[in-house]
Design an enzyme around this catalytic site. Structure first.
Site, short mmCIF file in Angstrom:
data_model
loop_
_atom_site.label_atom_id
_atom_site.label_comp_id
_atom_site.label_asym_id
_atom_site.label_seq_id
_atom_site.Cartn_x
_atom_site.Cartn_y
_atom_site.Cartn_z
N SER A 10 0.48 9.06 -5.22
CA SER A 10 0.94 8.53 -3.96
C SER A 10 2.42 8.40 -3.81
O SER A 10 3.11 7.49 -4.63
CB SER A 10 0.28 7.16 -3.94
OG SER A 10 0.72 6.47 -2.69
N HIS A 35 -0.03 12.40 -1.81
CA HIS A 35 -0.83 11.31 -1.00
C HIS A 35 0.16 10.47 -0.28
O HIS A 35 1.15 10.07 -0.87
CB HIS A 35 -1.82 10.54 -1.93
CG HIS A 35 -2.55 9.58 -1.30
ND1 HIS A 35 -3.93 9.88 -0.55
CD2 HIS A 35 -2.35 8.12 -0.97
CE1 HIS A 35 -4.36 8.78 -0.23
NE2 HIS A 35 -3.30 7.62 -0.17
N ASP A 37 0.73 7.21 2.34
CA ASP A 37 0.33 5.97 3.19
C ASP A 37 0.75 5.68 4.26
O ASP A 37 2.19 5.12 4.17
CB ASP A 37 0.47 5.01 2.04
CG ASP A 37 -0.79 5.19 0.70
OD1 ASP A 37 -1.98 5.47 1.00
OD2 ASP A 37 -0.25 5.29 -0.33
N MET A 39 1.00 2.57 7.12
CA MET A 39 0.67 1.49 7.14
C MET A 39 1.26 0.86 8.51
O MET A 39 2.64 0.97 8.75
CB MET A 39 0.95 0.38 6.07
CG MET A 39 0.35 0.81 4.83
SD MET A 39 1.02 -0.21 3.50
CE MET A 39 0.20 0.75 2.17
N HIS A 68 -3.25 9.17 4.52
CA HIS A 68 -4.18 7.99 4.38
C HIS A 68 -3.73 6.95 5.52
O HIS A 68 -2.58 6.48 5.50
CB HIS A 68 -4.26 7.48 3.08
CG HIS A 68 -5.00 6.11 3.03
ND1 HIS A 68 -4.83 5.48 1.86
CD2 HIS A 68 -5.93 5.73 3.87
CE1 HIS A 68 -5.77 4.29 1.91
NE2 HIS A 68 -6.27 4.64 3.11
N MET A 70 -3.68 3.71 7.56
CA MET A 70 -4.09 2.36 7.31
C MET A 70 -3.73 1.56 8.55
O MET A 70 -2.66 0.74 8.72
CB MET A 70 -3.70 1.62 5.98
CG MET A 70 -4.49 2.00 5.07
SD MET A 70 -3.46 1.61 3.19
CE MET A 70 -2.51 3.17 3.33
N MET A 139 -11.55 2.89 -1.40
CA MET A 139 -10.22 1.99 -2.00
C MET A 139 -11.00 1.07 -3.17
O MET A 139 -11.95 0.44 -2.85
CB MET A 139 -10.15 1.35 -0.82
CG MET A 139 -9.60 1.92 0.45
SD MET A 139 -8.00 2.87 -0.06
CE MET A 139 -6.77 1.59 -0.71
N GLY A 144 -3.05 -1.69 1.31
CA GLY A 144 -1.67 -2.42 1.82
C GLY A 144 -0.49 -2.56 0.89
O GLY A 144 0.59 -2.48 1.19
N PHE A 145 -0.97 -2.25 -0.46
CA PHE A 145 0.27 -2.31 -1.35
C PHE A 145 -0.10 -1.56 -2.40
O PHE A 145 -1.39 -1.31 -2.86
CB PHE A 145 0.17 -3.76 -1.82
CG PHE A 145 0.60 -4.76 -0.75
CD1 PHE A 145 1.96 -5.00 -0.29
CD2 PHE A 145 -0.58 -5.30 -0.15
CE1 PHE A 145 2.20 -5.95 0.59
CE2 PHE A 145 -0.14 -6.49 0.78
CZ PHE A 145 1.47 -6.75 1.48
N GLY A 146 0.97 -0.86 -3.08
CA GLY A 146 0.62 -0.15 -4.45
C GLY A 146 0.75 -1.15 -5.50
O GLY A 146 0.92 -2.44 -5.55
N GLY A 147 0.37 -0.52 -6.91
CA GLY A 147 0.36 -1.56 -7.94
C GLY A 147 -0.43 -2.83 -8.09
O GLY A 147 -0.24 -3.72 -8.99
N ASP A 177 -8.73 5.56 -4.62
CA ASP A 177 -7.43 5.22 -4.28
C ASP A 177 -7.07 3.76 -4.62
O ASP A 177 -7.83 2.77 -4.04
CB ASP A 177 -7.21 5.32 -2.82
CG ASP A 177 -5.76 5.21 -2.27
OD1 ASP A 177 -4.98 5.09 -3.07
OD2 ASP A 177 -5.36 5.29 -1.09
N GLY A 178 -6.15 3.61 -5.50
CA GLY A 178 -5.72 2.11 -6.08
C GLY A 178 -6.01 1.86 -7.45
O GLY A 178 -7.22 1.87 -7.87
N GLY A 179 -5.14 1.28 -8.10
CA GLY A 179 -5.29 1.01 -9.62
C GLY A 179 -5.62 2.14 -10.54
O GLY A 179 -6.05 1.65 -11.59
N GLY A 199 -0.30 6.04 -7.54
CA GLY A 199 0.88 5.69 -7.21
C GLY A 199 1.89 5.31 -8.51
O GLY A 199 2.58 6.17 -9.06
N SER A 200 1.64 3.94 -9.04
CA SER A 200 2.46 3.23 -9.73
C SER A 200 2.30 3.78 -11.05
O SER A 200 3.28 4.10 -12.01
CB SER A 200 2.56 1.76 -9.86
OG SER A 200 1.18 1.26 -8.99
C1 DX5 Z 1 -2.76 1.17 -0.95
C2 DX5 Z 1 -2.53 2.63 -0.88
C3 DX5 Z 1 -2.42 3.59 -2.17
C4 DX5 Z 1 -1.59 2.93 -2.99
C5 DX5 Z 1 -1.83 3.34 -4.51
O1 DX5 Z 1 -2.98 0.70 0.16
O2 DX5 Z 1 -3.77 3.21 -0.16
O3 DX5 Z 1 -2.39 5.03 -1.93
O4 DX5 Z 1 -0.31 3.85 -2.90
O5 DX5 Z 1 -0.93 2.78 -5.30
P1 DX5 Z 1 -1.40 2.44 -6.82
O6 DX5 Z 1 -1.82 3.51 -7.55
O7 DX5 Z 1 0.06 1.90 -7.51
O8 DX5 Z 1 -2.44 1.33 -7.01
ZN ZN Z 2 -3.61 5.50 0.13
#
Ligand code: DX5
Ligand code: ZN
Length: 221
Positions: A10, A35, A37, A39, A68, A70, A139, A144-147, A177-179, A199-200
């Protein structure tokens, strides 16, 4: 049977001051897709980036762009994303009143169509939508946020979705997607995931390319 997952890093976690460098790193890695995102600050409480940035990424990127959305009312921008050279366009189930029509419009404009589900949305709601979707993005954090930390009941949703897809005999991919990290990759593949967004865990690691390789090589029997 041996199974692995494809990895979609991501770019939300990339270095925006050196985006071309990170895009190239992903292209040279064993990743499957980029990927991206998008928003809008309305569907989710955050604003990321939009068309001009995707245009810049498209100029450099070799691999497919997995976008993606959002955002509310995604139908307004389907043609714009197609013109930008986006490959997969994923909309949120919760943002689409006429989901069937939206998916058709995405496919008619030449892109693959995806449906994303918030953590509270049951996969059973997709029973009659699987044929119309090329991928389902489950999801595993609130968008909304990474990490953020992975929500554990996602495994159960993946297993349920896997059996719906297999029993219908459709080719719809399951994307998580996420974590997602190298530590939960095996468990996600085992539950039935096809594509893992990270992502992170990729971009904050010492060697992002090696992290992608490690996740892509995680085999489950
Ligand atoms: C969150 C995004 C994800 C995000 C994942 O809303 O849709 O794609 O970038 O980030 P990580 O892998 O850090 O959870
Ligand atoms: Zn995403």
């Amino acid at each position: 049977m041996k199974r692995t997952a494809q990895i979609a890093p991501s770019l939300l976690a990339a270095d925006f001051g050196n985006l071309d460098k990170d895009v190239k790193m992903v292209d040279e890695s064993q990743a499957f897709w980029h990927h991206i995102d998008v928003m809008d600050g309305v569907f989710v409480p955050n604003i990321s980036y939009g068309m001009p940035v995707i245009k810049a990424i498209r100029k450099v990127a070799q691999k497919p762009l997995d976008v993606h959305l959002m955002i509310v009312q995604p139908d307004r921008y389907i043609e714009t994303f197609a013109d930008l050279g986006v490959d997969n366009l994923t909309v949120h189930y919760e943002a689409c009143t006429h989901l069937h029509r939206t998916l058709q419009a995405i496919r008619n404009s030449g892109m693959k169509a995806g449906i994303a589900l918030n953590p509270h949305t049951p996969v059973s709601l997709l029973e009659h939508s699987l044929e119309g979707a090329d991928l389902i993005c489950v999801m595993s954090v609130n968008p909304g946020f990474g990490g953020q930390s992975f929500i554990e009941n996602t495994y159960e949703k993946i297993r349920e979705l896997r059996s719906m897809i297999d029993s219908k005999g459709v080719k719809t991919l399951i994307e998580i997607d996420g974590g997602v990290t190298p530590d939960n990759t095996a468990k996600l593949v085992e539950a039935g995931a096809d594509v893992l967004v990270a992502g992170s865990s990729v971009f904050r690691s010492q060697d992002p390319r090696a992290t992608i390789a490690r996740m892509a090589a995680t085999e489950v029997y």
